[in-house]
Design a protein around this motif. Structure first.
Motif, PDB file in Angstrom:
ATOM      1  N   ASP A   5      -9.444  -3.511 -18.435  1.00 10.97           N
ATOM      2  CA  ASP A   5     -10.507  -3.742 -17.456  1.00 10.97           C
ATOM      3  C   ASP A   5      -9.952  -4.212 -16.107  1.00 10.97           C
ATOM      4  N   CYS A   6      -8.647  -4.316 -16.008  1.00 12.00           N
ATOM      5  CA  CYS A   6      -8.028  -4.933 -14.830  1.00 12.00           C
ATOM      6  C   CYS A   6      -7.550  -3.846 -13.872  1.00 12.00           C
ATOM      7  N   VAL A   7      -8.078  -3.853 -12.666  1.00 15.63           N
ATOM      8  CA  VAL A   7      -7.703  -2.816 -11.703  1.00 15.63           C
ATOM      9  C   VAL A   7      -6.213  -2.888 -11.375  1.00 15.63           C
ATOM     10  N   PHE A   8      -5.633  -4.067 -11.348  1.00 16.29           N
ATOM     11  CA  PHE A   8      -4.202  -4.151 -11.036  1.00 16.29           C
ATOM     12  C   PHE A   8      -3.372  -3.590 -12.186  1.00 16.29           C
ATOM     13  N   CYS A   9      -3.774  -3.847 -13.435  1.00 17.45           N
ATOM     14  CA  CYS A   9      -3.058  -3.241 -14.565  1.00 17.45           C
ATOM     15  C   CYS A   9      -3.193  -1.722 -14.526  1.00 17.45           C
ATOM     16  N   ARG A  10      -4.350  -1.220 -14.103  1.00 10.84           N
ATOM     17  CA  ARG A  10      -4.514   0.231 -14.015  1.00 10.84           C
ATOM     18  C   ARG A  10      -3.632   0.820 -12.914  1.00 10.84           C
ATOM     19  N   ARG A  49       3.196  -8.122 -15.935  1.00  7.86           N
ATOM     20  CA  ARG A  49       2.542  -8.694 -17.114  1.00  7.86           C
ATOM     21  C   ARG A  49       1.182  -9.252 -16.688  1.00  7.86           C
ATOM     22  N   HIS A  50       0.130  -8.919 -17.430  1.00  5.84           N
ATOM     23  CA  HIS A  50      -1.194  -9.396 -17.052  1.00  5.84           C
ATOM     24  C   HIS A  50      -1.312 -10.893 -17.274  1.00  5.84           C
ATOM     25  N   LEU A  51      -1.546 -11.616 -16.196  1.00  4.11           N
ATOM     26  CA  LEU A  51      -1.813 -13.054 -16.220  1.00  4.11           C
ATOM     27  C   LEU A  51      -3.059 -13.258 -15.390  1.00  4.11           C
ATOM     28  N   PHE A 100      -8.713 -10.884 -11.109  1.00  4.20           N
ATOM     29  CA  PHE A 100      -8.174 -11.882 -12.021  1.00  4.20           C
ATOM     30  C   PHE A 100      -6.915 -11.379 -12.721  1.00  4.20           C
ATOM     31  N   HIS A 101      -5.965 -10.974 -11.903  1.00  8.93           N
ATOM     32  CA  HIS A 101      -4.580 -10.694 -12.285  1.00  8.93           C
ATOM     33  C   HIS A 101      -3.765 -11.426 -11.221  1.00  8.93           C
ATOM     34  N   PHE A 102      -3.026 -12.424 -11.654  1.00  5.24           N
ATOM     35  CA  PHE A 102      -2.265 -13.303 -10.759  1.00  5.24           C
ATOM     36  C   PHE A 102      -1.570 -12.494  -9.663  1.00  5.24           C
TER      37      PHE A 102
END
Ligand SMILES: [Zn+2]
Length: 152
Positions: A5-10, A49-51, A100-102
């Motif tokens: 669900d994290c745009v930065f991880c995508r 890494r997702h934080l 909400f990805h550091f």
């Protein structure tokens, strides 16, 4: 929020497009969306890494991410001629964190660029009294540093 669900991880997984300017094994840097840029050359730097935020970061996460911030800041000076940078982060409830990805914002600065670094005014809420004493007391009770998720 899960990483799916994290745009930065995508972005890290190349599912969402972004203008990536730097990447190594542990960190990545890309341009924010045009409407969110404070200056030409404003970039985001984040751990792969997702934080969620600073409070989930280990020493290793911080070492890797701040090292990438330094490398990107150097590039803003050397490639863009910036004469300084501002490094911004929002972490935790009520900090105005929006993704909400550091991550850190690294904003290049030039003489007379019109940006105002420090907000005017002072906070009207929060701790009152001997705040330095309260912080010192916290450290006097703690024998080891945080190294992993902590939630207030
Ligand atoms: Zn993420």
């Amino acid at each position: 929020m899960t990483p799916a669900d994290c745009v930065f991880c995508r972005i890290i997984d190349r599912i969402e497009p972004a203008t990536i300017v730097f990447e190594d094994d542990t960190a990545i840097s890309f341009l924010p969306l045009p409407a969110d840029r404070l200056a030409d050359g404003h970039v985001l730097v984040l751990p792969k890494r997702h934080l969620r935020d600073l409070f989930e970061a280990t020493q290793a996460d911080l070492d890797a991410t701040i090292h990438a911030v330094r490398r990107v800041a150097d590039s803003l000076r050397e490639a863009l001629g910036a004469t300084g940078v501002n490094i911004l982060n929002a972490s935790g409830q009520h900090s105005d964190q929006s993704v909400f990805h550091f991550h850190f914002h690294v904003v290049p600065r030039w003489r007379g660029d019109g940006l105002r670094t420090w907000p005017a005014g002072t906070s009207t809420h929060g701790a009152r009294g001997d705040v330095a004493g309260m912080i010192r007391h916290h450290f006097s009770q703690r024998t080891t540093p945080n190294d992993g998720p902590t939630r207030a």
